[in-house]
Write an enzyme that holds these catalytic residues in place. Structure first.
Site, PDB file in Angstrom:
ATOM      1  N   CYS A 114     -41.167 -89.318  32.664  1.00  0.00           N
ATOM      2  CA  CYS A 114     -41.387 -90.712  33.067  1.00  0.00           C
ATOM      3  C   CYS A 114     -42.718 -90.768  33.793  1.00  0.00           C
ATOM      4  CB  CYS A 114     -40.236 -91.254  33.903  1.00  0.00           C
ATOM      5  SG  CYS A 114     -40.027 -90.472  35.513  1.00  0.00           S
ATOM      6  N   ALA A 115     -42.937 -91.766  34.610  1.00  0.00           N
ATOM      7  CA  ALA A 115     -44.259 -91.933  35.220  1.00  0.00           C
ATOM      8  C   ALA A 115     -44.585 -90.808  36.198  1.00  0.00           C
ATOM      9  CB  ALA A 115     -44.357 -93.283  35.916  1.00  0.00           C
TER      10      ALA A 115
END
Length: 362
Positions: free
Chosen positions: A94-95
């Site tokens: 994810c980020a």
């Protein structure tokens, strides 16, 4: 990371990455082997972000679970499972390696699938590509130069340590440089470049990069500053093929192949229209440098050539405007640019000669 693997090793290995960021984030920058299967779509992410600002983390997390529940949750789990079945060595990302990848991992584990997470998420992978590029471009390099049509890109692609910047940018670098592949976001282009460098650096010792002599921009993508600085100091091997040989290459690349690609992509009628607009746009982009009167003359010749090609299928009909464009514009421009780099030229020869020189000097 698992088994002591670091971010560079993960990227160099071409490991599939299931990127669960929202599509808008993925479009702004992604890794070459990433597959975007988001935990939340753009609207859901925006709603959770707004909730976080107004009500805090706990309320935002609750809203996220509410938005991605029931059938939506099951559909996303099924999509992740299908991707993992196809890529059993995949990692989740994810980020920043936070809530989204951990939630995805937990849901998959509940479904009987155990997938590792990329520590630090996309942000850490991005930092790894930036540092890898800055480090690897310090290695020796040689540039391949020459006027349009001398087959510079083919030379670079043929060399084991060749890095095809135009291929990575999905653009051939001139006003006619568009391809049917859209250009990547700047961050994605830089990520693809870094991974290409990492992978090739593993293949051969010692490393001496072979790159095409490019400007700072390739279409909409710009070269990283560290690479530009190194290229500005690099020696240059210049390809000098006969004019007729260059015309034949350009005929194949810009007329025969592009026409075929447009027809394949859009069908006969729309494909022809797209192909015609592509050639007109390339000429229009340099109209001020040509002078408006000469631009109008060459446009008339282009229109005549297109009518002839449409009627007969011949692509050499475009020489009527391509030859003067090379002689009057592209060749003088490149020779002027090369003249400013004369002290860096270390070899001149035809395509085969430069190819042999690259093989024996590196």
């Amino acid at each position: 990371m698992k088994d002591g693997m670091d971010h560079r090793a993960l990227l160099a290995a071409g490991t599939p990455i299931i990127d669960v960021r929202a599509p808008v984030e993925f479009a702004q920058g992604a890794m070459p082997c990433a597959i975007n299967l988001p935990l939340m779509n753009d609207d859901e992410r925006a709603a959770v972000g707004t909730c976080y600002k107004r009500s805090g983390a706990e309320a935002a997390l609750a809203l996220g679970h509410q938005l991605v529940s029931g059938e939506a949750r099951q559909q996303r789990i099924a999509a992740w499972q299908a991707a993992i079945a196809q890529h059993p060595d995949a990692w989740l990302c994810c980020a920043r390696g936070g809530q989204r990848s951990h939630i995805t991992q937990r849901w998959l584990l509940e479904a009987g699938v155990d997938v590792p997470l990329v520590p630090g998420g996309y942000k850490s992978l991005r930092q790894a590509t930036i540092s890898a590029t800055d480090e690897l471009v310090r290695l020796p390099m040689v540039l391949v130069g020459g006027c349009t049509g001398n087959g510079k890109t083919q030379l670079v692609r043929a060399h084991p340590l060749g890095v095809d910047l135009e291929g990575l940018a999905h653009h051939r670098g001139s006003s006619f440089g568009r391809t049917l592949q859209p250009q990547l976001a700047q961050a994605s282009f830089e990520n693809h470049l870094a991974v290409a460098l990492l992978q090739k650096a593993q293949q051969k010792e010692p490393v001496r990069w072979v790159l095409e002599d490019e400007g700072h921009m390739i279409g909409a993508n710009h070269l990283p500053e560290s690479l530009r600085d190194r290229m500005a100091q690099a020696p240059i091997a210049v390809v000098e093929d006969a004019f007729e040989v260059r015309l034949a290459r350009l005929q194949e690349e810009y007329f025969t192949r592009m026409h075929h690609d447009f027809i394949q992509a859009f069908g006969e009628e729309q494909g022809w229209q797209e192909y015609s607009e592509y050639l007109h746009h390339g000429l229009f982009a340099i109209r001020r440098r040509l002078g408006l009167q000469r631009f109008a003359q060459l446009t008339d010749l282009l229109d005549t050539a297109l009518l002839a090609q449409q009627r007969t299928g011949a692509t050499d009909v475009h020489f009527c405007w391509l030859e003067p464009l090379l002689v009057e514009y592209y060749d003088p421009m490149y020779r002027y640019q090369l003249g400013k780099k004369a002290e860096k030229i270390v070899f001149r020869g035809d395509w085969n000669g430069v190819s042999d020189w690259l093989s024996h000097s590196i």
